[in-house]
Design a protein around this motif. Structure first.
Motif, short mmCIF file in Angstrom:
data_model
loop_
_atom_site.label_atom_id
_atom_site.label_comp_id
_atom_site.label_asym_id
_atom_site.label_seq_id
_atom_site.Cartn_x
_atom_site.Cartn_y
_atom_site.Cartn_z
N ILE A 97 55.58 116.01 56.75
CA ILE A 97 56.31 115.25 55.73
C ILE A 97 55.40 114.90 54.57
O ILE A 97 55.76 115.03 53.39
N VAL A 98 54.17 114.47 54.88
CA VAL A 98 53.20 114.11 53.84
C VAL A 98 52.87 115.33 52.98
O VAL A 98 52.77 115.24 51.75
N ALA A 99 52.71 116.49 53.62
CA ALA A 99 52.41 117.71 52.87
C ALA A 99 53.55 118.07 51.92
O ALA A 99 53.34 118.62 50.84
N ARG A 100 54.76 117.72 52.32
CA ARG A 100 55.93 118.06 51.52
C ARG A 100 56.21 117.06 50.41
O ARG A 100 56.58 117.44 49.30
N GLN A 101 56.00 115.76 50.69
CA GLN A 101 56.43 114.77 49.69
C GLN A 101 55.37 113.72 49.37
O GLN A 101 55.57 112.87 48.52
N GLY A 102 54.25 113.71 50.09
CA GLY A 102 53.17 112.80 49.75
C GLY A 102 53.30 111.41 50.32
O GLY A 102 52.91 110.44 49.69
N GLY A 103 53.84 111.25 51.51
CA GLY A 103 53.93 109.94 52.14
C GLY A 103 55.32 109.34 52.02
O GLY A 103 56.29 110.03 51.73
N CYS A 104 55.39 108.05 52.23
CA CYS A 104 56.68 107.36 52.20
C CYS A 104 56.54 106.07 51.40
O CYS A 104 55.64 105.27 51.65
N ALA A 105 57.42 105.87 50.46
CA ALA A 105 57.35 104.69 49.60
C ALA A 105 57.86 103.45 50.33
O ALA A 105 58.62 103.53 51.30
N THR A 106 57.45 102.29 49.86
CA THR A 106 57.92 101.03 50.43
C THR A 106 59.44 100.93 50.30
O THR A 106 60.01 101.20 49.24
N GLY A 107 60.09 100.57 51.40
CA GLY A 107 61.54 100.45 51.40
C GLY A 107 62.27 101.74 51.72
O GLY A 107 63.49 101.73 51.86
N GLU A 108 61.53 102.83 51.87
CA GLU A 108 62.14 104.11 52.21
C GLU A 108 61.90 104.42 53.69
O GLU A 108 61.23 103.66 54.40
N GLY A 132 54.23 86.42 47.98
CA GLY A 132 54.86 85.20 47.52
C GLY A 132 56.30 85.34 47.11
O GLY A 132 56.91 84.41 46.57
N GLY A 133 56.88 86.52 47.32
CA GLY A 133 58.27 86.75 46.96
C GLY A 133 58.50 87.12 45.52
O GLY A 133 59.64 87.14 45.05
N HIS A 134 57.43 87.46 44.82
CA HIS A 134 57.54 87.76 43.38
C HIS A 134 57.47 89.24 43.07
O HIS A 134 57.38 89.63 41.90
N ASN A 135 57.50 90.08 44.11
CA ASN A 135 57.37 91.52 43.90
C ASN A 135 58.52 92.28 44.57
O ASN A 135 58.32 93.35 45.12
N HIS A 136 59.71 91.68 44.52
CA HIS A 136 60.93 92.29 45.09
C HIS A 136 60.78 92.58 46.58
O HIS A 136 61.35 93.55 47.09
N GLU A 139 64.21 92.66 48.60
CA GLU A 139 65.00 93.87 48.37
C GLU A 139 64.39 95.06 49.09
O GLU A 139 65.11 95.90 49.66
N LYS A 140 63.07 95.15 49.07
CA LYS A 140 62.40 96.27 49.73
C LYS A 140 62.55 96.19 51.25
O LYS A 140 62.74 97.22 51.92
N LEU A 141 62.47 94.98 51.80
CA LEU A 141 62.64 94.85 53.24
C LEU A 141 64.06 95.20 53.65
O LEU A 141 64.28 95.90 54.66
N SER A 142 65.04 94.75 52.88
CA SER A 142 66.42 95.13 53.14
C SER A 142 66.59 96.64 53.10
O SER A 142 67.30 97.24 53.92
N GLY A 143 65.90 97.27 52.15
CA GLY A 143 65.95 98.72 52.04
C GLY A 143 65.43 99.42 53.28
O GLY A 143 65.96 100.47 53.68
N CYS A 144 64.41 98.86 53.91
CA CYS A 144 63.86 99.44 55.14
C CYS A 144 64.94 99.55 56.21
O CYS A 144 65.09 100.59 56.86
N TYR A 145 65.68 98.47 56.40
CA TYR A 145 66.71 98.46 57.42
C TYR A 145 67.88 99.37 57.04
O TYR A 145 68.39 100.14 57.86
N ARG A 146 68.30 99.29 55.79
CA ARG A 146 69.44 100.09 55.34
C ARG A 146 69.14 101.59 55.39
O ARG A 146 69.95 102.39 55.89
#
Length: 221
Positions: A97-108, A132-136, A139-146
């Protein structure tokens, strides 16, 4: 009325953001689509969401979710435990997967074999580091589950087990993380028949308590 439809899924991993990308030999699947399926009521949420305390690597489910890092190369905590229990085939699939797309982004999320684990698949998702909750972060954590649930549904998984994503070394507040996890999953299941059952697998008593409290709020029992 039923319709036969052919789909192609990759044999060596799938990215929730980029389906069917990269060079690989796809696996053909025949999918039956029932146009009357929307007339069948979904199971009650209280029968589909369960909190347990224990080791996620021992869960006998269709897929387990790994709280991975963006490199997908393994790490500490649940990530390391899953790689150790599952064996080298998980890492080999991650490398492709890493060779194909370069890792996995936060929330993906991406999906691989489960190797020696009792599950069929491992879904790797990258949770946010708490700032501190100032970097979304929420939303990113919700994205992990979704995104993990979307992959599980795509692969026909009836059962899935989640860890408490980002609540370890990433320091996401446990109470807030539990609220996000339960709400995101409940919202998804309300409109989807798959997965049929979701397990919140908590390693520690504190996370277990927070998840139970949120389930009571959502399920009303």
């Amino acid at each position: 009325m039923w319709l036969l439809k052919r789909r192609h899924y990759p044999s060596n991993g799938y990215c929730s953001k980029c389906p069917l990308q990269g060079r690989h030999a796809p696996l053909p699947f025949i999918v039956l689509i029932n146009f009357a399926s929307n007339l069948i009521p979904l199971k009650e949420l209280k029968d589909r969401m369960v909190a347990v305390q224990g080791d996620i690597t021992t869960m006998v489910v269709d897929c387990i979710v790994n709280a991975a890092n963006s490199s997908l190369m393994g790490g500490g905590g649940v990530d390391g435990a899953i790689h150790r229990a599952g064996g080298p085939s998980i890492l080999e699939a991650c490398k492709k997967i890493v060779a194909r797309q370069g890792g996995c982004a936060t929330g993906e999320a991406v999906i691989t074999t489960a190797g020696n684990l009792p599950s069929q698949f491992v879904i790797h998702t990258v949770g946010p580091v708490w700032h501190g909750g100032h970097n979304h972060e929420s939303e990113k954590l919700s994205g992990c589950y979704r995104k993990s649930l979307q992959l599980a549904k795509l692969y026909g998984c009836k059962t899935i087990a989640f860890p408490n994503i980002s609540t370890g070394v990433y320091h996401f507040p446990k109470a807030a993380a539990a609220a996000i996890a339960v709400k995101t999953i409940a919202d998804f299941l309300t409109d989807s028949d798959l997965p049929e059952k979701v397990y919140f697998v908590c390693f520690d008593e504190e996370n277990f308590g927070f998840i139970q409290a949120e389930l009571k709020k959502v399920l009303g029992s």
